[in-house]
Design an enzyme around this catalytic site. Structure first.
Site, PDB file in Angstrom:
ATOM      1  CB  SER A  49      -0.843  -0.019   1.282  1.00  0.00           C
ATOM      2  OG  SER A  49      -1.406   1.250   1.540  1.00  0.00           O
ATOM      3  CE1 TYR A  64      -4.454  -1.964   5.012  1.00  0.00           C
ATOM      4  CE2 TYR A  64      -3.161  -0.001   4.558  1.00  0.00           C
ATOM      5  CZ  TYR A  64      -3.903  -1.075   4.117  1.00  0.00           C
ATOM      6  OH  TYR A  64      -4.089  -1.258   2.756  1.00  0.00           O
TER       7      TYR A  64
END
Ligand code: NAD
Length: 261
Positions: free
Chosen positions: A143, A156
């Site tokens: 990401s 995350y």
């Protein structure tokens, strides 16, 4: 078709980016094992649909990416059924948004397990076969949050930074074995995962849905457009191609310029 007679495992491929990658690999001729959660009837329609459209074998594993023994069994099942696993895409992921002091420890554990540790478990199961055959393509879906942070996403961001570190280490280990290991780091892609974090972000920042989309999600993305799942899938296919043979240990951004800032 660059993946004729090859086989792939794509974790978290019942939806979103993973599903687009599974379809793109099947289009290139690969047999594919799909994996993920969801309604059994819908998953079976998806599985049968990819098989019928692309004339390849498609199997489904319901392995839970928080369970190391189920992950090992999934890779073994794919090797038994297809005789090989040449392409491994670690894509399964979840998100949870919360101030760190209120972050539920069980959510931290789940995010680390699914977004980071599951890739370790699939890789350790798939690498012996890849080494024996002298060929492998491991693609980890990280990401923009593998490179930069946002508030309220401690687990995350930690997991995605960790995934890039593991990618580099394993890439070095496998460099002389014909196995490449790379990350793709998307910015905001319009998928159920992004849609589902809107309510929590609305609550955490006291914003409307439109404000979350414009002022939070696309704020950092200079193109002001979401990435599409097909654009991410095309990069995964490229990483499996002959042209990408010398690409390993890389982290490819597809984020509308987000991390260029
Ligand atoms: P999604 O929610 O559409 O898909 C996630 C997939 O993971 C689903 O198939 C789901 O069933 C599966 N999954 C979740 N928990 C699981 C578990 N315990 N065991 C097995 N499978 C499980 O999400 P997406 O947006 O397509 O995200 C896919 C990947 O892309 C994730 O790793 C995510 O972090 C990453 N990513 C997404 C975006 C984005 O904007 N959507 C941006 C950057 C990175």
């Amino acid at each position: 078709m660059i993946l004729q007679s090859k086989a792939a495992v794509v974790t978290g491929s019942t939806s979103g980016i993973g599903l687009a990658i599974a379809k793109a690999l099947a289009r290139e001729g690969a047999d594919v094992m799909i994996n993920g959660l969801g309604d059994p009837g819908q998953i079976e329609r998806t599985r049968a649909g990819i098989e019928a459209e692309h004339g390849v074998r498609v199997l489904y594993s319901g392995a839970d990416m928080t369970k190391p023994s189920e992950i090992a069994a999934m890779v073994a099942e794919a090797e038994d059924a297809f005789g090989r696993v040449d392409v491994l895409v670690n894509n399964a992921g979840i998100q949870f948004v919360s101030p760190v002091e209120e972050f539920p420890p069980e959510k931290w554990d789940a995010i680390l397990a699914i977004n980071l540790s599951s890739a370790f478990h699939t890789i350790r199961a798939a690498v012996p076969g890849m080494k024996a055959r002298g060929f492998g393509r491991i693609v980890n879906i990280a990401s923009a949050h593998s490179l930069v942070a946002s508030p309220f996403k401690s687990a995350y961001v930690a997991a995605k930074h960790g995934l890039v570190g593991m990618t580099k280490s394993v890439a070095l280990e496998l460099a002389t074995h014909g196995v490449t290991v790379n990350c793709i780091s998307p910015g905001y892609v319009w998928t159920p995962l992004v849609e589902s974090q809107i309510p929590d972000t609305m609550k955490a920042r006291n914003l409307t849905k439109e404000q979350v989309i414009e002022e939070v999600l696309l704020k950092a993305q200079p193109t002001k457009e979401f990435v599409t799942v097909d654009q991410v899938a095309a990069i995964a296919v490229f990483l499996c191609s002959e042209a990408a043979t010398q690409m390993t240990g890389a982290n490819l951004s597809v984020d509308g310029g987000w991390t260029a800032q």
